[in-house]
Design a protein around this motif. Sequence first.
Motif, mmCIF file in Angstrom:
data_model
loop_
_atom_site.group_PDB
_atom_site.id
_atom_site.type_symbol
_atom_site.label_atom_id
_atom_site.label_comp_id
_atom_site.label_asym_id
_atom_site.label_seq_id
_atom_site.Cartn_x
_atom_site.Cartn_y
_atom_site.Cartn_z
ATOM 1 N N GLY A 116 0.559 -0.550 -2.097
ATOM 2 C CA GLY A 116 1.038 0.668 -1.462
ATOM 3 C C GLY A 116 -0.047 1.280 -0.613
ATOM 4 N N GLY A 117 -1.269 1.030 -0.978
ATOM 5 C CA GLY A 117 -2.398 1.426 -0.167
ATOM 6 C C GLY A 117 -2.483 2.910 0.093
ATOM 7 N N GLU A 118 -2.981 3.236 1.258
ATOM 8 C CA GLU A 118 -3.183 4.618 1.646
ATOM 9 C C GLU A 118 -1.903 5.152 2.285
ATOM 10 N N LEU A 176 3.167 -3.828 3.205
ATOM 11 C CA LEU A 176 2.546 -2.828 2.341
ATOM 12 C C LEU A 176 1.056 -3.107 2.251
ATOM 13 N N GLY A 177 0.298 -2.044 2.121
ATOM 14 C CA GLY A 177 -1.125 -2.205 1.919
ATOM 15 C C GLY A 177 -1.405 -2.694 0.500
ATOM 16 N N VAL A 178 -2.312 -3.649 0.377
ATOM 17 C CA VAL A 178 -2.709 -4.165 -0.926
ATOM 18 C C VAL A 178 -4.227 -4.063 -1.023
ATOM 19 N N THR A 179 -4.690 -3.483 -2.122
ATOM 20 C CA THR A 179 -6.114 -3.370 -2.385
ATOM 21 C C THR A 179 -6.467 -4.404 -3.449
ATOM 22 N N GLN A 189 -5.785 -4.985 2.768
ATOM 23 C CA GLN A 189 -5.083 -5.585 3.902
ATOM 24 C C GLN A 189 -3.590 -5.327 3.797
ATOM 25 N N GLN A 190 -2.910 -5.427 4.929
ATOM 26 C CA GLN A 190 -1.458 -5.310 4.964
ATOM 27 C C GLN A 190 -0.859 -6.669 4.610
#
Length: 109
Positions: free
Chosen positions: A7-9, A77-80, A90-91
Amino acid sequence: MTITGVGGEPADQGPLKVTRLAVNQAEEAGAAVFDPVAATSFSSVKVDAGEELPVFVTLTIPDVQMSSGSGLSIDSLGVTYEMLGVPRHQQVPMGFRLLVYSANGYIPR
């Protein structure tokens, strides 16, 4: 690799908010199918080379005003994650595009 967040930022998905994340591990490469019965709430998880991690994401859209005839879309989705102890972000493509269109300038709750 250890996935530490999905979900990231907030900038990653605009006004969309991630309200629930559920996961289940695939038993072999290419066998990633989400099973809601076996799913658990997301927490940091190790994913080995060749493995996939099915993730079920519940998104909500707050009551926001937009220009008439506009909309919003999301296809990743952003993944950390951490690789060799180094944090990365990254997306990641979702495999489909979600589009919400508002003819009257509002996106309802």
